[in-house]
Design a protein around this motif. Structure first.
Motif, PDB file in Angstrom:
ATOM      1  N   LYS A 120       0.811  -1.218   0.000  1.00  0.00           N
ATOM      2  CA  LYS A 120       0.000   0.000   0.000  1.00  0.00           C
ATOM      3  C   LYS A 120       0.843   1.266   0.000  1.00  0.00           C
ATOM      4  CE  LYS A 120      -3.663   2.367   2.549  1.00  0.00           C
ATOM      5  NZ  LYS A 120      -4.553   2.329   3.753  1.00  0.00           N
ATOM      6  N   ASP A 121       1.806   1.345   0.906  1.00  0.00           N
ATOM      7  CA  ASP A 121       2.624   2.567   1.040  1.00  0.00           C
ATOM      8  C   ASP A 121       3.877   2.185   1.812  1.00  0.00           C
ATOM      9  OD1 ASP A 121       3.768   5.008   1.562  1.00  0.00           O
ATOM     10  OD2 ASP A 121       1.928   5.973   2.270  1.00  0.00           O
ATOM     11  N   TYR A 126       7.608   1.725   6.468  1.00  0.00           N
ATOM     12  CA  TYR A 126       8.925   1.629   7.081  1.00  0.00           C
ATOM     13  C   TYR A 126       9.129   2.707   8.143  1.00  0.00           C
ATOM     14  CZ  TYR A 126      10.087  -1.614   3.288  1.00  0.00           C
ATOM     15  OH  TYR A 126      10.101  -2.673   2.418  1.00  0.00           O
ATOM     16  N   ARG A 127       8.585   3.892   7.919  1.00  0.00           N
ATOM     17  CA  ARG A 127       8.686   4.944   8.934  1.00  0.00           C
ATOM     18  C   ARG A 127       7.966   4.517  10.220  1.00  0.00           C
ATOM     19  NH1 ARG A 127      11.065   9.459   7.106  1.00  0.00           N
ATOM     20  NH2 ARG A 127      10.962   9.972   4.885  1.00  0.00           N
ATOM     21  N   ASP A 128       6.794   3.933  10.071  1.00  0.00           N
ATOM     22  CA  ASP A 128       6.032   3.484  11.238  1.00  0.00           C
ATOM     23  C   ASP A 128       6.706   2.296  11.923  1.00  0.00           C
ATOM     24  OD1 ASP A 128       4.175   5.432  10.610  1.00  0.00           O
ATOM     25  OD2 ASP A 128       2.792   4.053   9.598  1.00  0.00           O
ATOM     26  N   LEU A 129       7.242   1.378  11.111  1.00  0.00           N
ATOM     27  CA  LEU A 129       7.855   0.173  11.667  1.00  0.00           C
ATOM     28  C   LEU A 129       9.107   0.485  12.469  1.00  0.00           C
ATOM     29  CD1 LEU A 129       7.803  -2.943  11.805  1.00  0.00           C
ATOM     30  CD2 LEU A 129       9.149  -2.968   9.687  1.00  0.00           C
ATOM     31  N   ALA A 130       9.773   1.574  12.141  1.00  0.00           N
ATOM     32  CA  ALA A 130      11.011   1.931  12.848  1.00  0.00           C
ATOM     33  C   ALA A 130      10.787   2.111  14.342  1.00  0.00           C
ATOM     34  CB  ALA A 130      11.600   3.213  12.252  1.00  0.00           C
ATOM     35  N   PHE A 131       9.583   2.512  14.758  1.00  0.00           N
ATOM     36  CA  PHE A 131       9.339   2.762  16.183  1.00  0.00           C
ATOM     37  C   PHE A 131       9.356   1.465  16.999  1.00  0.00           C
ATOM     38  CE2 PHE A 131       8.242   6.776  14.364  1.00  0.00           C
ATOM     39  CZ  PHE A 131       8.544   7.699  15.350  1.00  0.00           C
TER      40      PHE A 131
END
Length: 243
Positions: A120-121, A126-131
């Motif tokens: 999807k995006d 990946y930005r969200d998963l980094a947390f």
């Protein structure tokens, strides 16, 4: 992630007189992005081709997360007398996905969500998963924006097909027989606050299957190798190699 994730460790090892080599698996980093072969058997065969091309011997293999599975499969099925020791951190073996034979595993729906997020995006995914990857979603966490952005950067280097297929490779591959076949010393490192590869489903089970194993659990450590966890792990890696 790709070989760039290991730059601190490569310098550490080189500074202590060791030859340090990191590779980007197919579909990742600066390697080619073939449509096919994004599976654990081929990852291990690719590593075997690299090792044979460079004629490397007395190897200490080091792998994190998916890479931990890659080095275990390589050592068991291709390593022969080339491998001296194995080190894994936050590694996926024995097997992640829940099944009738692995009822404690992670439900397949969790991995389906990863695939959906990649499709999807993938940039935002990946930005969200980094947390959770670095434990930045925990109270008091000290993870720099730069570290999270580098995780995103490495993720964006992965081709879409390679990223999509890799989910199955790391979640559904069963390494049980590979672990049982290992006959060299193995150091298994894992954080007890790993939100990506749960400790109980991975390192604790791995330690029961390997003949010569040293297990170390790092209190409060996340999946991503960073900060105090990285400093402690790097000391232990160096000590294990020297031992």
């Amino acid at each position: 992630m790709c070989g760039a994730a290991w730059q601190v460790e490569m310098k550490l090892l080189a500074d202590h007189g060791y030859r340090a080599i990191a590779h980007d698996r197919r579909g990742h980093g600066r390697s080619a992005q073939p449509w096919d072969g994004n599976d654990m058997d081929t990852y291990a065969a690719d590593l075997a081709a690299l090792v044979e091309a460079l004629d490397l011997r007395d190897l200490v293999l080091v792998g994190h997360s998916t890479g931990g599975g890659e080095v275990v499969r390589y050592a068991a099925q291709h390593g022969g007398d080339r491998v001296a020791k194995i080190i894994t951190a936050g590694a996926v073996p024995p097997v992640m996905v829940k099944s009738s034979s692995n009822p404690e595993g992670t439900p397949i729906e969790a991995f389906d969500e990863i695939r959906a997020g990649v499709l999807k995006d993938r940039s935002q995914f990946y930005r969200d998963l980094a947390f959770p990857f670095f434990g930045a979603n925990r109270d008091g966490a000290e993870v720099s924006e730069g570290a999270r952005e580098d995780f995103w950067r490495q993720g964006m280097l992965v081709g879409l097909q390679g990223a999509y297929d890799c989910v199955r490779a790391f979640s559904e591959t069963d390494f049980t027989d590979d672990l049982k076949a290992l006959d060299v010393p193995m150091f298994v490192a894992h954080g007890d606050d790993d939100q990506i590869v749960p400790l109980a489903d991975s390192a604790l089970k791995t330690a029961e299957l390997v003949q010569d194993v040293t297990l170390k659990v790092y209190p409060g450590a996340p999946h991503g190798i960073y900060g105090a966890y990285q400093e402690a792990l790097d000391r232990d890696i160096l000590e294990f190699i020297r031992s």
